[in-house]
Scaffold this active site. Sequence first.
Site, mmCIF file in Angstrom:
data_model
loop_
_atom_site.group_PDB
_atom_site.id
_atom_site.type_symbol
_atom_site.label_atom_id
_atom_site.label_comp_id
_atom_site.label_asym_id
_atom_site.label_seq_id
_atom_site.Cartn_x
_atom_site.Cartn_y
_atom_site.Cartn_z
ATOM 1 N N LYS A 22 0.837 -1.207 0.000
ATOM 2 C CA LYS A 22 0.000 0.000 0.000
ATOM 3 C C LYS A 22 0.869 1.253 0.000
ATOM 4 O O LYS A 22 0.640 2.186 -0.765
ATOM 5 C CB LYS A 22 -0.912 0.002 1.236
ATOM 6 C CG LYS A 22 -1.560 1.350 1.518
ATOM 7 C CD LYS A 22 -2.361 1.348 2.796
ATOM 8 C CE LYS A 22 -1.592 1.599 4.057
ATOM 9 N NZ LYS A 22 -1.225 3.013 4.327
ATOM 10 N N ASN A 23 1.869 1.258 0.882
ATOM 11 C CA ASN A 23 2.669 2.482 1.030
ATOM 12 C C ASN A 23 3.575 2.749 -0.165
ATOM 13 O O ASN A 23 4.012 3.882 -0.364
ATOM 14 C CB ASN A 23 3.501 2.429 2.320
ATOM 15 C CG ASN A 23 2.633 2.650 3.552
ATOM 16 O OD1 ASN A 23 1.446 2.955 3.428
ATOM 17 N ND2 ASN A 23 3.214 2.479 4.720
ATOM 18 N N CYS A 118 -4.117 12.542 12.207
ATOM 19 C CA CYS A 118 -4.875 11.335 12.509
ATOM 20 C C CYS A 118 -4.517 10.890 13.908
ATOM 21 O O CYS A 118 -3.709 11.508 14.581
ATOM 22 C CB CYS A 118 -4.674 10.269 11.457
ATOM 23 S SG CYS A 118 -3.330 9.192 11.791
ATOM 24 N N ARG A 123 1.085 14.849 12.793
ATOM 25 C CA ARG A 123 1.478 14.633 11.403
ATOM 26 C C ARG A 123 1.494 15.920 10.573
ATOM 27 O O ARG A 123 0.711 16.073 9.618
ATOM 28 C CB ARG A 123 0.608 13.546 10.759
ATOM 29 C CG ARG A 123 0.635 12.266 11.559
ATOM 30 C CD ARG A 123 -0.077 11.140 10.881
ATOM 31 N NE ARG A 123 0.765 10.423 9.935
ATOM 32 C CZ ARG A 123 0.377 9.350 9.272
ATOM 33 N NH1 ARG A 123 -0.828 8.868 9.449
ATOM 34 N NH2 ARG A 123 1.182 8.755 8.441
ATOM 35 N N ASP A 306 5.184 0.907 11.851
ATOM 36 C CA ASP A 306 3.957 0.247 11.379
ATOM 37 C C ASP A 306 3.826 -1.195 11.878
ATOM 38 O O ASP A 306 2.812 -1.838 11.623
ATOM 39 C CB ASP A 306 3.897 0.266 9.844
ATOM 40 C CG ASP A 306 3.521 1.638 9.306
ATOM 41 O OD1 ASP A 306 3.127 2.510 10.100
ATOM 42 O OD2 ASP A 306 3.633 1.844 8.083
ATOM 43 N N ARG A 398 -8.362 -0.352 5.077
ATOM 44 C CA ARG A 398 -7.531 0.678 4.441
ATOM 45 C C ARG A 398 -6.210 0.096 3.960
ATOM 46 O O ARG A 398 -5.613 0.606 3.021
ATOM 47 C CB ARG A 398 -7.222 1.796 5.437
ATOM 48 C CG ARG A 398 -8.410 2.638 5.806
ATOM 49 C CD ARG A 398 -7.983 3.770 6.702
ATOM 50 N NE ARG A 398 -6.827 4.439 6.114
ATOM 51 C CZ ARG A 398 -5.999 5.234 6.762
ATOM 52 N NH1 ARG A 398 -6.195 5.477 8.028
ATOM 53 N NH2 ARG A 398 -4.994 5.802 6.153
HETATM 54 C C1 UD1 Z 1 4.603 6.945 6.055
HETATM 55 C C2 UD1 Z 1 3.732 5.723 5.968
HETATM 56 C C3 UD1 Z 1 3.268 5.308 7.366
HETATM 57 C C4 UD1 Z 1 4.463 5.126 8.285
HETATM 58 C C5 UD1 Z 1 5.356 6.366 8.268
HETATM 59 C C6 UD1 Z 1 6.651 6.168 9.051
HETATM 60 C C7 UD1 Z 1 2.694 5.966 3.800
HETATM 61 C C8 UD1 Z 1 1.463 6.218 3.017
HETATM 62 N N1 UD1 Z 1 2.579 6.012 5.129
HETATM 63 O O1 UD1 Z 1 3.796 7.987 6.589
HETATM 64 O O2 UD1 Z 1 2.555 4.089 7.243
HETATM 65 O O3 UD1 Z 1 4.009 4.905 9.598
HETATM 66 O O4 UD1 Z 1 5.730 6.691 6.908
HETATM 67 O O5 UD1 Z 1 7.349 5.065 8.581
HETATM 68 O O6 UD1 Z 1 3.731 5.671 3.259
HETATM 69 N N2 UD1 Z 1 6.841 14.833 10.091
HETATM 70 C C9 UD1 Z 1 6.977 16.173 10.355
HETATM 71 N N3 UD1 Z 1 6.811 17.054 9.315
HETATM 72 C C10 UD1 Z 1 6.531 16.651 8.053
HETATM 73 C C11 UD1 Z 1 6.400 15.270 7.792
HETATM 74 C C12 UD1 Z 1 6.568 14.379 8.834
HETATM 75 O O7 UD1 Z 1 7.233 16.566 11.492
HETATM 76 O O8 UD1 Z 1 6.385 17.500 7.159
HETATM 77 C C13 UD1 Z 1 6.998 13.859 11.205
HETATM 78 C C14 UD1 Z 1 5.689 13.095 11.472
HETATM 79 O O9 UD1 Z 1 4.821 13.833 12.289
HETATM 80 C C15 UD1 Z 1 6.211 11.851 12.130
HETATM 81 C C16 UD1 Z 1 7.543 11.617 11.416
HETATM 82 O O10 UD1 Z 1 7.898 12.847 10.817
HETATM 83 O O11 UD1 Z 1 6.428 12.060 13.501
HETATM 84 C C17 UD1 Z 1 7.479 10.548 10.356
HETATM 85 O O12 UD1 Z 1 6.477 10.864 9.414
HETATM 86 P P1 UD1 Z 1 6.602 10.466 7.876
HETATM 87 O O13 UD1 Z 1 7.821 9.629 7.672
HETATM 88 O O14 UD1 Z 1 6.427 11.666 7.061
HETATM 89 O O15 UD1 Z 1 5.324 9.541 7.717
HETATM 90 P P2 UD1 Z 1 4.303 9.500 6.513
HETATM 91 O O16 UD1 Z 1 5.013 9.708 5.233
HETATM 92 O O17 UD1 Z 1 3.137 10.353 6.847
#
Ligand code: UD1
Length: 418
Positions: A22-23, A118, A123, A306, A398
Site C-alpha cells: 500500500k505504502n 490522525c 502529522r 507500522d 484501508r
Molecule cells: C509513512 C507511511 C506510514 C508510516 C510512516 C513512518 C505511507 C502512506 N505512510 O507515513 O505508514 O508509519 O511513513 O514510517 O507511506 N513529520 C513532520 N513534518 C513533516 C512530515 C513528517 O514533522 O512535514 C513527522 C511526522 O509527524 C512523524 C515523522 O515525521 O512524527 C514521520 O512521518 P513520515 O515519515 O512523514 O510519515 P508518513 O510519510 O506520513
Amino acid sequence: MAQYIITPQNPISGTVSISGSKNAALPILAAGLLSRGESVFTNVPSVSDVHSMCHLLSSMGATCTPLCENQVTVSLSSDVRRKTAPLELVGKLRASFLILGPLLARWGKVRLPLPGGCQIGARPIDLHLKGFSAMGAKIRQGHGYVEAVCDRLKGCNIYLDFPSVGATENLMLAACLADGTTVIENAAAEPEIIDLSRCLTAMGAEISGAGSDTVRIVGKKELSPCTHSIIPDRIETGTFLTLAAASHGDLTLTNVHPAHSKPVLAKLEEMGFLVEMGEDMLHIAPCERFRAVDIKTLPHPGFPTDMQAQFMALLSVADGTGLVVETVFENRFMQVSELLRMGAKIKIDGRTAVIDGSRRLSGARVRATDLRAGAALVIAAVAAQGETVIDDIEHLERGYADFEKKLQSIGASVRKTE
Ligand code: UD1
C-alpha cells in the site's frame, strides 16, 4: 460500522500470498500524474486507501482506471486543470498530499485542503512545504488550505530535519520535472522510496542514491509513461508472521521480499522463532515458548513503527517483560487500552510501554482505532481464549487486501458483520 467476530480455533497453518505494498502504491499512483501518456501499475493492492487515491486522481482531472485484477492505469493530460481537491477525499487519506509535488511541477499552481491529523499524531507537513519553498514555490496557507505557486521549480539542496517518508517522496516527485539538480539530504531510506525511484527511473527520470540518506534527482523537461510492478507489502508480511507467532502457527508466506522484513525477522529470531527464508518466500515454524524482547521504532532500517502495535500484541503472550519505545509518532499507543480489555498487562510512560508477558488473553469487545492498532487486535484475538468482537474494522480495510479471506484460508475463525 462493520465488525470482525473472531473465535480461536486450532493454531493457524497454511500459505498466504502477500499483496502489493500500500505504502509503495500510493506515491507511485501519484507519479502517474507526471506524464501525459498512460502508465500501467501492476501488483496494486485492493485496499480502500488505494481506491481513495484513485478517486482523488480522477477528481483532479487525471484518467485513472478503476483497480481491476491489481492493475491501475494513470495519465494526466495537461489541458485538464482542477483547481482544488475534494475535502472529503483528502481528509480520508494523508497520502493525498503526495499529489502536490507532481501537480505543482506540471501545472505551477495547486491548492489542496490540508490533510487532517490522525489518531497516531499531529502529522504536520512542514517538511514537504519547506522543500517546495526551497525549490522556489510560494506557499500560502489559510482557511484549512495550502496553495503552492511557481513558474518552474528549481533544483536545490534540501536537508530534511527528520527522514520523513512522505516528504522525501513528494520532493522526489516534484524534483523529476524541476530545472536542474535536487539533492535531498537526511532522506528517508524505506524500501518504498527505492520502489518509487525505480518507477520514476522507468519514466525517464535520473535518480541516484534512493535507499540511502542522500537522494539526487536531475530534473527533466518531461517524463514518459511506464509499466511498473509494485513491491510486496512488508507490513502485511510482518503482520502475518506476528499472527502466526502469537498463535503457535505454522505459516508460509509467498510473494514476499525477505530483505525488506529484516528488522522484524531479527526480533522474531531473538524471541526464539525459527524463520526460514527463500528468494520470495518466508516460513515461520511453531514455537511453544518464546521470550520477550525490547523494541524501539526508528526510520528504516530500524524497526518499523507500522509493526509496533502488532508486536505489542505478541509481547503480551511472550515469556517475560518487554519494552516498546515509539520514537517516530507521538501518539501511537492507541491499541493499549483495547489490549488491556483482553487481559494484557501494559503500562505506558510517555513514549515507552512496558509489557508484562505470559498473559492468557481473553476475548472481549474492542475497537480498531487505526489500521495497525486494528491488526494488533486481530493478532490478540487469534491468540486469546473466547470470542472477540472488533468494531470499526474499516480501518483494517484501508491497508489489508482480502484480510478476512486470507485469515480464513489459514484456519482463523473470522466472520465479518456489517
Ligand atoms: C509513512 C507511511 C506510514 C508510516 C510512516 C513512518 C505511507 C502512506 N505512510 O507515513 O505508514 O508509519 O511513513 O514510517 O507511506 N513529520 C513532520 N513534518 C513533516 C512530515 C513528517 O514533522 O512535514 C513527522 C511526522 O509527524 C512523524 C515523522 O515525521 O512524527 C514521520 O512521518 P513520515 O515519515 O512523514 O510519515 P508518513 O510519510 O506520513
